[in-house]
Design an enzyme around this catalytic site. Structure first.
Site, PDB file in Angstrom:
ATOM      1  N   TYR A  93     -37.068  70.872 -36.950  1.00 39.74           N
ATOM      2  CA  TYR A  93     -36.261  69.409 -36.419  1.00 39.74           C
ATOM      3  C   TYR A  93     -35.024  69.597 -37.015  1.00 39.74           C
ATOM      4  O   TYR A  93     -34.275  70.450 -36.967  1.00 39.74           O
ATOM      5  CB  TYR A  93     -37.175  68.222 -36.737  1.00 39.74           C
ATOM      6  CG  TYR A  93     -37.023  67.066 -35.911  1.00 39.74           C
ATOM      7  CD1 TYR A  93     -37.285  67.148 -34.436  1.00 39.74           C
ATOM      8  CD2 TYR A  93     -36.045  65.995 -36.346  1.00 39.74           C
ATOM      9  CE1 TYR A  93     -37.071  66.257 -33.627  1.00 39.74           C
ATOM     10  CE2 TYR A  93     -35.689  64.997 -35.311  1.00 39.74           C
ATOM     11  CZ  TYR A  93     -36.179  65.051 -34.102  1.00 39.74           C
ATOM     12  OH  TYR A  93     -35.807  64.267 -33.138  1.00 39.74           O
ATOM     13  N   ARG A 146     -30.169  61.217 -23.784  1.00 42.68           N
ATOM     14  CA  ARG A 146     -29.312  61.129 -25.136  1.00 42.68           C
ATOM     15  C   ARG A 146     -29.872  61.916 -26.282  1.00 42.68           C
ATOM     16  O   ARG A 146     -30.530  61.308 -27.160  1.00 42.68           O
ATOM     17  CB  ARG A 146     -28.891  59.735 -25.429  1.00 42.68           C
ATOM     18  CG  ARG A 146     -27.728  59.307 -26.331  1.00 42.68           C
ATOM     19  CD  ARG A 146     -28.121  58.697 -27.641  1.00 42.68           C
ATOM     20  NE  ARG A 146     -29.144  59.305 -28.419  1.00 42.68           N
ATOM     21  CZ  ARG A 146     -29.683  58.881 -29.533  1.00 42.68           C
ATOM     22  NH1 ARG A 146     -29.554  57.703 -29.887  1.00 42.68           N
ATOM     23  NH2 ARG A 146     -30.489  59.635 -30.239  1.00 42.68           N
ATOM     24  N   LYS A 164     -40.717  66.481 -32.962  1.00 42.69           N
ATOM     25  CA  LYS A 164     -40.982  65.347 -33.454  1.00 42.69           C
ATOM     26  C   LYS A 164     -42.504  65.167 -33.744  1.00 42.69           C
ATOM     27  O   LYS A 164     -43.011  64.962 -34.843  1.00 42.69           O
ATOM     28  CB  LYS A 164     -40.578  63.905 -32.695  1.00 42.69           C
ATOM     29  CG  LYS A 164     -39.377  63.725 -32.661  1.00 42.69           C
ATOM     30  CD  LYS A 164     -39.356  62.229 -33.512  1.00 42.69           C
ATOM     31  CE  LYS A 164     -37.960  62.165 -34.226  1.00 42.69           C
ATOM     32  NZ  LYS A 164     -37.452  61.045 -34.195  1.00 42.69           N
ATOM     33  N   GLU A 235     -38.299  58.378 -27.042  1.00 36.52           N
ATOM     34  CA  GLU A 235     -37.213  59.179 -28.207  1.00 36.52           C
ATOM     35  C   GLU A 235     -36.149  59.660 -27.069  1.00 36.52           C
ATOM     36  O   GLU A 235     -36.354  60.368 -26.058  1.00 36.52           O
ATOM     37  CB  GLU A 235     -38.035  60.209 -28.782  1.00 36.52           C
ATOM     38  CG  GLU A 235     -37.428  61.112 -29.713  1.00 36.52           C
ATOM     39  CD  GLU A 235     -37.299  60.317 -31.027  1.00 36.52           C
ATOM     40  OE1 GLU A 235     -38.071  59.662 -31.194  1.00 36.52           O
ATOM     41  OE2 GLU A 235     -36.068  60.590 -31.471  1.00 36.52           O
ATOM     42  N   ASP A 236     -35.058  59.446 -27.879  1.00 38.68           N
ATOM     43  CA  ASP A 236     -33.506  60.036 -27.181  1.00 38.68           C
ATOM     44  C   ASP A 236     -33.314  59.683 -25.759  1.00 38.68           C
ATOM     45  O   ASP A 236     -32.924  60.543 -25.051  1.00 38.68           O
ATOM     46  CB  ASP A 236     -33.400  61.476 -27.584  1.00 38.68           C
ATOM     47  CG  ASP A 236     -33.091  61.639 -29.106  1.00 38.68           C
ATOM     48  OD1 ASP A 236     -33.123  60.848 -29.623  1.00 38.68           O
ATOM     49  OD2 ASP A 236     -32.949  63.008 -29.356  1.00 38.68           O
ATOM     50  N   ASP A 258     -38.338  55.348 -31.578  1.00 38.45           N
ATOM     51  CA  ASP A 258     -38.008  55.739 -32.946  1.00 38.45           C
ATOM     52  C   ASP A 258     -36.589  55.661 -33.213  1.00 38.45           C
ATOM     53  O   ASP A 258     -36.115  55.234 -34.256  1.00 38.45           O
ATOM     54  CB  ASP A 258     -38.501  57.234 -33.241  1.00 38.45           C
ATOM     55  CG  ASP A 258     -38.185  57.372 -34.590  1.00 38.45           C
ATOM     56  OD1 ASP A 258     -38.912  56.529 -35.422  1.00 38.45           O
ATOM     57  OD2 ASP A 258     -37.537  58.514 -34.949  1.00 38.45           O
ATOM     58  N   ASP A 259     -35.558  55.631 -32.294  1.00 34.63           N
ATOM     59  CA  ASP A 259     -34.271  55.711 -32.416  1.00 34.63           C
ATOM     60  C   ASP A 259     -33.895  54.312 -32.612  1.00 34.63           C
ATOM     61  O   ASP A 259     -32.917  54.176 -33.749  1.00 34.63           O
ATOM     62  CB  ASP A 259     -33.602  56.278 -31.262  1.00 34.63           C
ATOM     63  CG  ASP A 259     -33.737  57.385 -30.571  1.00 34.63           C
ATOM     64  OD1 ASP A 259     -33.726  58.261 -31.456  1.00 34.63           O
ATOM     65  OD2 ASP A 259     -34.336  57.480 -29.611  1.00 34.63           O
ATOM     66  N   ASN A 399     -24.604  60.738 -37.512  1.00 37.58           N
ATOM     67  CA  ASN A 399     -24.896  62.108 -37.680  1.00 37.58           C
ATOM     68  C   ASN A 399     -24.114  62.803 -36.555  1.00 37.58           C
ATOM     69  O   ASN A 399     -23.699  62.243 -35.291  1.00 37.58           O
ATOM     70  CB  ASN A 399     -26.444  62.297 -37.159  1.00 37.58           C
ATOM     71  CG  ASN A 399     -27.309  61.987 -38.396  1.00 37.58           C
ATOM     72  OD1 ASN A 399     -27.031  62.103 -39.389  1.00 37.58           O
ATOM     73  ND2 ASN A 399     -28.388  61.327 -37.806  1.00 37.58           N
TER      74      ASN A 399
HETATM   75  P1  NAD Z   1     -24.294  54.144 -30.004  1.00 34.91           P
HETATM   76  O1  NAD Z   1     -23.624  54.869 -29.198  1.00 34.91           O
HETATM   77  O2  NAD Z   1     -25.385  53.334 -29.539  1.00 34.91           O
HETATM   78  O3  NAD Z   1     -23.400  53.260 -30.949  1.00 34.91           O
HETATM   79  C1  NAD Z   1     -22.181  53.462 -31.553  1.00 34.91           C
HETATM   80  C2  NAD Z   1     -21.341  52.109 -31.926  1.00 34.91           C
HETATM   81  O4  NAD Z   1     -20.266  52.347 -32.718  1.00 34.91           O
HETATM   82  C3  NAD Z   1     -20.932  51.288 -30.973  1.00 34.91           C
HETATM   83  O5  NAD Z   1     -21.225  49.728 -30.881  1.00 34.91           O
HETATM   84  C4  NAD Z   1     -19.347  51.692 -30.624  1.00 34.91           C
HETATM   85  O6  NAD Z   1     -18.727  50.618 -30.073  1.00 34.91           O
HETATM   86  C5  NAD Z   1     -19.405  51.738 -32.095  1.00 34.91           C
HETATM   87  N1  NAD Z   1     -18.012  52.445 -32.492  1.00 34.91           N
HETATM   88  C6  NAD Z   1     -17.417  53.483 -31.901  1.00 34.91           C
HETATM   89  N2  NAD Z   1     -16.270  53.869 -32.471  1.00 34.91           N
HETATM   90  C7  NAD Z   1     -15.711  52.712 -33.315  1.00 34.91           C
HETATM   91  C8  NAD Z   1     -14.826  52.606 -34.166  1.00 34.91           C
HETATM   92  N3  NAD Z   1     -13.788  53.318 -34.205  1.00 34.91           N
HETATM   93  N4  NAD Z   1     -14.854  51.496 -35.097  1.00 34.91           N
HETATM   94  C9  NAD Z   1     -15.987  50.685 -34.838  1.00 34.91           C
HETATM   95  N5  NAD Z   1     -17.108  50.851 -34.090  1.00 34.91           N
HETATM   96  C10 NAD Z   1     -17.019  51.737 -33.300  1.00 34.91           C
HETATM   97  O7  NAD Z   1     -25.090  55.255 -31.189  1.00 34.91           O
HETATM   98  P2  NAD Z   1     -26.474  54.921 -31.985  1.00 34.91           P
HETATM   99  O8  NAD Z   1     -27.571  55.296 -31.034  1.00 34.91           O
HETATM  100  O9  NAD Z   1     -26.261  53.447 -32.520  1.00 34.91           O
HETATM  101  O10 NAD Z   1     -25.948  55.870 -32.971  1.00 34.91           O
HETATM  102  C11 NAD Z   1     -24.844  55.785 -34.032  1.00 34.91           C
HETATM  103  C12 NAD Z   1     -24.726  56.790 -35.247  1.00 34.91           C
HETATM  104  O11 NAD Z   1     -26.053  56.703 -36.033  1.00 34.91           O
HETATM  105  C13 NAD Z   1     -25.066  58.292 -34.457  1.00 34.91           C
HETATM  106  O12 NAD Z   1     -24.062  59.088 -35.237  1.00 34.91           O
HETATM  107  C14 NAD Z   1     -26.410  58.651 -34.863  1.00 34.91           C
HETATM  108  O13 NAD Z   1     -26.581  59.898 -35.153  1.00 34.91           O
HETATM  109  C15 NAD Z   1     -26.698  57.769 -36.209  1.00 34.91           C
HETATM  110  N6  NAD Z   1     -27.964  57.540 -36.437  1.00 34.91           N
HETATM  111  C16 NAD Z   1     -28.555  58.045 -37.637  1.00 34.91           C
HETATM  112  C17 NAD Z   1     -29.854  58.023 -37.889  1.00 34.91           C
HETATM  113  C18 NAD Z   1     -30.504  58.182 -39.123  1.00 34.91           C
HETATM  114  O14 NAD Z   1     -29.793  59.286 -39.695  1.00 34.91           O
HETATM  115  N7  NAD Z   1     -31.695  57.974 -39.507  1.00 34.91           N
HETATM  116  C19 NAD Z   1     -30.855  57.324 -37.038  1.00 34.91           C
HETATM  117  C20 NAD Z   1     -30.330  56.867 -35.616  1.00 34.91           C
HETATM  118  C21 NAD Z   1     -28.796  56.939 -35.263  1.00 34.91           C
END
Ligand code: NAD
Length: 543
Positions: A93, A146, A164, A235-236, A258-259, A399
């Site tokens: 994964y 995504r 997964k 997922e995704d 899950d996301d 990430n």
């Molecule tokens: P998303 O695209 O839905 O949301 C991103 C958010 O960030 C948006 O609200 C956007 O407006 C904001 N943003 C972008 N640039 C910005 C800035 N300069 N200042 C402030 N805010 C800003 O993405 P998501 O699905 O919510 O995922 C976000 C991140 O979280 C990704 O990197 C993802 O890999 C990570 N994530 C980690 C885990 C984990 O590690 N368990 C799980 C899910 C998501």
């Protein structure tokens, strides 16, 4: 065909034991002559597979090797994964699966799971009935729109459901024969793939929303007809489809995303553990997010629920959670332009884009980064958090590593080692004030396989928010005092099966309490979960 039974035993990955077949089994099933002379134990075969895996030149080659192993002998595959979860999970994964999805059409050897193309709309039931296993309890489905942080990968995203589901079996013990990965191939808007001769998905653009939702509806109805009670993990999916699909289906049948929900639970678990380390409760916390997308809002909602479980009313709970997006703080004055899932967080506050200023004004105990903006938790942010907190909680969750809001090293250095730290991507161990620190990684693998095991064992009819909150609380309970002292916020991954068993038992209690189970309540929940846990073995009953 001559000797058809032997052919199927050796070619079916669920029954094949290869050199693990005993002399009696070889005789009884006409396998004599079809295998080398050696009769080997599963442990011995694991040792050979481990050596073969190590000899691969890089992680993508290891991914291909492991995928092949899964296709020929699932018992061996899972025994290998379980032998060293910390080593093998990142190969099947994240992070390796990201690279594998990007090149899925290049590394493809044999097909696994179901591909349902939108061109067959109206015939999905017929296609699903082509699946050979009669009983399916768990599906992970994606439309490839995504994939991780990599965008629209079309049908190349199939690596995600496959990976997964492998974790369901390896990390918690959902029996692999009941799992099914599915790709809803609705085309792709990725021009690189549309122009790539090796791309294996439909070469057409994604459909309009009406056609899309009709297709997903046909899929979910067909699954419920063919495999009643089967749990579907979404997922995704692109956020613009993920949220409405969750909203639409979560009270209709057994499903989750899950996301949104798994991420929320793992981050909330990290906060519960941080509370344990600080000797505080969740209702004492004030959380400021950078990023207000699916991850940020999903985590924010579950934290607000956790605070309500601690006794706060809903309004007060939400007032202790604030989110910034790319346009600044979510405020009431921006309500018209906010997405429905963001509106609960709109603050009665003047608009601001000053994150450090907001730290000083709002005085958060924790900041969570889900913005994908590398370096956003800079020295000023870390200093501001240190000035108002004895032990600031700092979770750069974006990430991959290149998008992380800060590194572990920066977080420890910027807070004089006082930080309670967890990140989305892994960081190497580091030395802080003379002690070796293993930075914690909030990986969803701590939640969804365990929750899946509870759903499988209880034949749950629904997946609810309360189950995720319970999973978060249960996960935080699994850290030993020594682990807590060493700065860990999540247990070491080598303990994942034991941890998953504890989380699954706690979630199963809630499933029974809330009337969602379809089986009788056992007197010993931990024993009941154990009974349902898959253990790879070459036991004779497999024949
Ligand atoms: P998303 O695209 O839905 O949301 C991103 C958010 O960030 C948006 O609200 C956007 O407006 C904001 N943003 C972008 N640039 C910005 C800035 N300069 N200042 C402030 N805010 C800003 O993405 P998501 O699905 O919510 O995922 C976000 C991140 O979280 C990704 O990197 C993802 O890999 C990570 N994530 C980690 C885990 C984990 O590690 N368990 C799980 C899910 C998501």
């Amino acid at each position: 065909m001559n000797n058809e039974k032997a052919f199927h035993l050796l070619r079916n990955s669920l029954t094949n034991k290869s050199t693990g077949f005993t002399p009696e089994e070889r005789k009884q099933n006409k396998l004599e002559g079809l295998l080398p002379a050696a009769v080997e134990t599963l442990e011995h075969r694991v040792a050979r597979a481990a050596e073969q895996c190590d000899q691969c030149p890089d992680d993508l080659a290891r991914y291909v090797f492991l995928a092949h192993l899964q296709d020929v002998d699932e018992t061996l595959y899972f025994a290998l994964l379980i032998s060293k979860p910390d080593k093998y999970m990142p190969l099947v994964y994240t992070p390796t699966v990201g690279d594998a999805c990007l090149k899925f059409d290049r590394i493809f050897r044999s097909s696994r799971g179901l591909y349902l193309p939108i061109t067959e709309k109206g015939r999905l039931e017929e296609l699903i009935r082509n699946w050979t296993e009669p009983d399916v309890r768990f599906i992970v489905v994606t439309d490839g729109s995504r994939i991780l942080g990599l965008g629209d990968l079309g049908s190349n995203g199939m690596g995600i459901p496959i990976g997964k589901l492998a974790l369901y079996s390896a990390a918690a013990g959902v029996p692999p024969q009941f799992t099914l990965p599915i790709m809803l191939d609705v085309g792709t808007d990725n021009d690189d793939y549309l122009n790539d001769p090796f791309y294996m998905g439909l070469k057409q653009k994604r459909p309009d929303n009406d056609t899309y939702y009709e297709f997903v509806d046909e899929f979910t109805s067909a699954i419920q007809k063919i495999y009643p009670g089967c749990c579907i993990q979404f997922e995704d999916f692109n956020i613009h489809h993920a949220e409405p699909l969750l909203e639409k289906y979560q009270d209709e049948f057994c499903m989750f995303n899950d996301d949104i929900q798994g991420t929320a639970a793992v981050a909330t678990a990290g906060l519960y553990t941080a509370c344990r380390a600080k000797n505080e409760t969740m209702k004492d916390q004030r959380i400021l997010f950078l990023g207000a997308g699916s991850a940020g809002c999903g985590i924010g909602d579950l934290i607000a629920q956790a605070m309500q479980a601690d006794g706060l009313d809903k309004e007060t709970a939400y007032s202790q959670v604030r989110l910034f997006d790319i346009d600044g703080l979510l405020t009431k004055s921006r309500a018209d332009s906010l997405e429905p899932f963001q509106r609960a967080f709109a603050a009665d506050h003047e608009p601001t884009k000053d994150f450090v200023g907001m730290i000083k004004a709002f005085k958060p105990t924790a900041i969570i980064g889900v913005s994908t903006v590398h370096g956003a938790f800079n020295a000023d942010v870390l200093k501001a958090m240190s000035e108002i907190n004895e032990r600031p909680i700092i979770f750069p969750y974006s990430n991959p590593t290149s998008h992380s809001e800060c590194t572990a090293e920066e977080a420890y250095a910027g807070t004089d080692g006082k930080v309670l730290f967890a990140s989305g991507s892994p960081f190497p161990p580091l030395s802080v004030n003379g002690s070796e620190i293993e930075p914690s990684q909030g990986n969803n693998v701590y939640i969804f396989p365990a929750l899946g095991l509870a759903v499988y064992a209880t034949k749950a009819k629904r997946v609810t928010e309360k189950m995720f909150l319970t999973a978060a609380q249960a996960l935080a309970e699994t850290l030993t005092e020594a682990e807590l002292k060493s700065g860990l916020l999540y247990p070491p991954r080598d303990r994942i099966r034991e941890v998953s068993g504890h989380v699954a038992a706690k979630v199963a209690e809630v499933i029974f309490d809330d009337g969602h189970a379809s089986v009788d309540r056992p007197s010993d929940m931990a024993g009941f979960i154990k009974e349902h846990t898959y253990q790879p073995s070459y036991a004779p009953h497999q024949l």
